[in-house]
Motif scaffolding. Sequence first.
Motif, PDB file in Angstrom:
ATOM      1  N   TRP A  28       0.716  -1.130   0.096  1.00  0.00           N
ATOM      2  CA  TRP A  28      -0.038  -0.039  -0.066  1.00  0.00           C
ATOM      3  C   TRP A  28       0.810   1.321  -0.073  1.00  0.00           C
ATOM      4  CZ3 TRP A  28      -4.194  -0.724  -2.179  1.00  0.00           C
ATOM      5  CH2 TRP A  28      -4.909  -1.972  -2.155  1.00  0.00           C
ATOM      6  N   PRO A  29       2.162   1.487   0.485  1.00  0.00           N
ATOM      7  CA  PRO A  29       2.621   2.676   0.604  1.00  0.00           C
ATOM      8  C   PRO A  29       2.999   2.957  -0.881  1.00  0.00           C
ATOM      9  CG  PRO A  29       3.541   1.324   2.246  1.00  0.00           C
ATOM     10  CD  PRO A  29       2.739   0.646   1.586  1.00  0.00           C
ATOM     11  N   ALA A  30       3.527   2.020  -1.887  1.00  0.00           N
ATOM     12  CA  ALA A  30       3.812   2.446  -3.216  1.00  0.00           C
ATOM     13  C   ALA A  30       2.443   2.667  -4.196  1.00  0.00           C
ATOM     14  CB  ALA A  30       4.474   1.089  -3.836  1.00  0.00           C
ATOM     15  N   VAL A  31       1.137   1.993  -3.672  1.00  0.00           N
ATOM     16  CA  VAL A  31      -0.066   2.251  -4.483  1.00  0.00           C
ATOM     17  C   VAL A  31      -0.365   3.723  -4.159  1.00  0.00           C
ATOM     18  CG1 VAL A  31      -2.391   1.626  -4.382  1.00  0.00           C
ATOM     19  CG2 VAL A  31      -0.478  -0.069  -4.484  1.00  0.00           C
ATOM     20  N   SER A  32      -0.190   3.961  -2.551  1.00  0.00           N
ATOM     21  CA  SER A  32      -0.677   5.386  -2.127  1.00  0.00           C
ATOM     22  C   SER A  32       0.172   6.642  -2.867  1.00  0.00           C
ATOM     23  CB  SER A  32      -0.647   5.581  -0.597  1.00  0.00           C
ATOM     24  OG  SER A  32      -1.536   4.579   0.011  1.00  0.00           O
ATOM     25  N   LEU A  33       1.361   6.376  -2.953  1.00  0.00           N
ATOM     26  CA  LEU A  33       2.409   7.440  -3.462  1.00  0.00           C
ATOM     27  C   LEU A  33       1.940   7.497  -4.966  1.00  0.00           C
ATOM     28  CD1 LEU A  33       5.760   6.921  -1.641  1.00  0.00           C
ATOM     29  CD2 LEU A  33       4.261   8.936  -1.706  1.00  0.00           C
ATOM     30  N   ILE A  34       1.812   6.428  -5.800  1.00  0.00           N
ATOM     31  CA  ILE A  34       1.536   6.498  -7.079  1.00  0.00           C
ATOM     32  C   ILE A  34       0.195   7.161  -7.314  1.00  0.00           C
ATOM     33  CG2 ILE A  34       0.835   5.240  -9.002  1.00  0.00           C
ATOM     34  CD1 ILE A  34       2.889   3.155  -8.267  1.00  0.00           C
ATOM     35  N   SER A  35      -0.883   6.847  -6.582  1.00  0.00           N
ATOM     36  CA  SER A  35      -2.282   7.437  -6.625  1.00  0.00           C
ATOM     37  C   SER A  35      -1.969   8.761  -6.214  1.00  0.00           C
ATOM     38  CB  SER A  35      -2.973   6.482  -5.579  1.00  0.00           C
ATOM     39  OG  SER A  35      -4.382   7.047  -5.637  1.00  0.00           O
ATOM     40  N   PHE A  36      -1.622   9.522  -5.290  1.00  0.00           N
ATOM     41  CA  PHE A  36      -1.615  10.839  -4.546  1.00  0.00           C
ATOM     42  C   PHE A  36      -0.756  11.529  -5.916  1.00  0.00           C
ATOM     43  CE2 PHE A  36      -2.604   9.001  -0.492  1.00  0.00           C
ATOM     44  CZ  PHE A  36      -3.618   9.196  -0.260  1.00  0.00           C
ATOM     45  N   ALA A  37       0.013  11.041  -6.323  1.00  0.00           N
ATOM     46  CA  ALA A  37       1.051  11.790  -7.287  1.00  0.00           C
ATOM     47  C   ALA A  37       0.398  11.853  -8.847  1.00  0.00           C
ATOM     48  CB  ALA A  37       2.435  11.014  -7.177  1.00  0.00           C
ATOM     49  N   ALA A  38      -0.109  10.733  -9.351  1.00  0.00           N
ATOM     50  CA  ALA A  38      -0.478  10.721 -10.531  1.00  0.00           C
ATOM     51  C   ALA A  38      -2.002  10.302 -10.958  1.00  0.00           C
ATOM     52  CB  ALA A  38       0.333   9.586 -11.151  1.00  0.00           C
ATOM     53  N   VAL A  39      -2.734   9.901 -10.044  1.00  0.00           N
ATOM     54  CA  VAL A  39      -4.097   9.467 -10.285  1.00  0.00           C
ATOM     55  C   VAL A  39      -5.006  10.425  -9.966  1.00  0.00           C
ATOM     56  CG1 VAL A  39      -5.756   7.741  -9.870  1.00  0.00           C
ATOM     57  CG2 VAL A  39      -3.430   7.068 -10.039  1.00  0.00           C
ATOM     58  N   PRO A  40      -6.090  10.919 -10.799  1.00  0.00           N
ATOM     59  CA  PRO A  40      -7.202  11.844 -10.337  1.00  0.00           C
ATOM     60  C   PRO A  40      -7.699  11.581  -9.276  1.00  0.00           C
ATOM     61  CG  PRO A  40      -6.883  11.502 -12.798  1.00  0.00           C
ATOM     62  CD  PRO A  40      -6.006  10.599 -12.209  1.00  0.00           C
ATOM     63  N   VAL A  41      -8.266  12.031  -8.333  1.00  0.00           N
ATOM     64  CA  VAL A  41      -8.918  11.879  -7.282  1.00  0.00           C
ATOM     65  C   VAL A  41     -10.256  10.859  -7.520  1.00  0.00           C
ATOM     66  CG1 VAL A  41     -10.439  13.951  -7.082  1.00  0.00           C
ATOM     67  CG2 VAL A  41      -9.688  12.581  -4.814  1.00  0.00           C
ATOM     68  N   GLU A  42     -11.022  11.273  -8.662  1.00  0.00           N
ATOM     69  CA  GLU A  42     -12.002  10.421  -8.929  1.00  0.00           C
ATOM     70  C   GLU A  42     -11.873   9.078  -9.421  1.00  0.00           C
ATOM     71  OE1 GLU A  42     -11.069  12.840 -12.441  1.00  0.00           O
ATOM     72  OE2 GLU A  42     -11.138  13.399 -10.760  1.00  0.00           O
ATOM     73  N   ARG A  43     -10.606   8.796  -9.753  1.00  0.00           N
ATOM     74  CA  ARG A  43     -10.135   7.479 -10.028  1.00  0.00           C
ATOM     75  C   ARG A  43      -9.174   6.599  -8.881  1.00  0.00           C
ATOM     76  NH1 ARG A  43     -13.005   6.487 -14.728  1.00  0.00           N
ATOM     77  NH2 ARG A  43     -12.714   7.953 -16.252  1.00  0.00           N
ATOM     78  N   ARG A  44      -9.135   7.282  -7.995  1.00  0.00           N
ATOM     79  CA  ARG A  44      -7.982   6.772  -6.866  1.00  0.00           C
ATOM     80  C   ARG A  44      -8.540   5.525  -6.243  1.00  0.00           C
ATOM     81  NH1 ARG A  44      -6.159  12.362  -4.396  1.00  0.00           N
ATOM     82  NH2 ARG A  44      -4.734  12.686  -5.764  1.00  0.00           N
TER      83      ARG A  44
END
Length: 190
Positions: free
Chosen positions: A153-169
């Motif tokens: 989850w740390p890697a998923v969270s960092l990628i998500s917060f840095a590169a994924v729009p909030v509506e797709r997280r």
Amino acid sequence: MALLDTILQSTVLSVVSNILAQMIAAYQAKTDLFAFDITPITHFIIYTIINVPINVIWQDLLESTFPSSIVEPPTVEKKGDKKVEVKVKTGKGGLNITNTLAKFALDQTVGAAVNIPLFLAVIGLCKGQSVADIVGTVKEDFMPIYLAGAKLWPAVSLISFAAVPVERRVIFGSVAGVAWNIYLSLKASG
């Protein structure tokens, strides 16, 4: 993306991961790979339907409190002596590292502190466990699940917060979570 779409997509991924977990367990036990137990699949469907809206709200709260993009201040231009025009940049600013790290820290602590007990409680209730048994399970299993999740989850969270729009997280997390849900399915069946 509409909440219902996110719930449906996450539910499908949850079902797939539970079926894969059952196939892994059957393979390990050398039994029929295609004899599925609908009960744990149903439990994961119930959990996903409860969990996804909570996580959508969580992601929206994190993003509204700690925006990912650096917001450019509006510029003021004077035209003549009297007219003032305000221009706001419409393009996205750069990644706000401080906010991204704040979201990451909150997600890995507060988010985990809610999601793990929620999972254990929903599955426990689906299995007919008493509140005392569920509390005991949370006390016993929280740290092992948290530590296992720390590998993903740390890697998923960092990628998500840095590169994924909030509506797709949330759906991004659901896709990344297929392997995690296999782990949880195997843990819940034990």
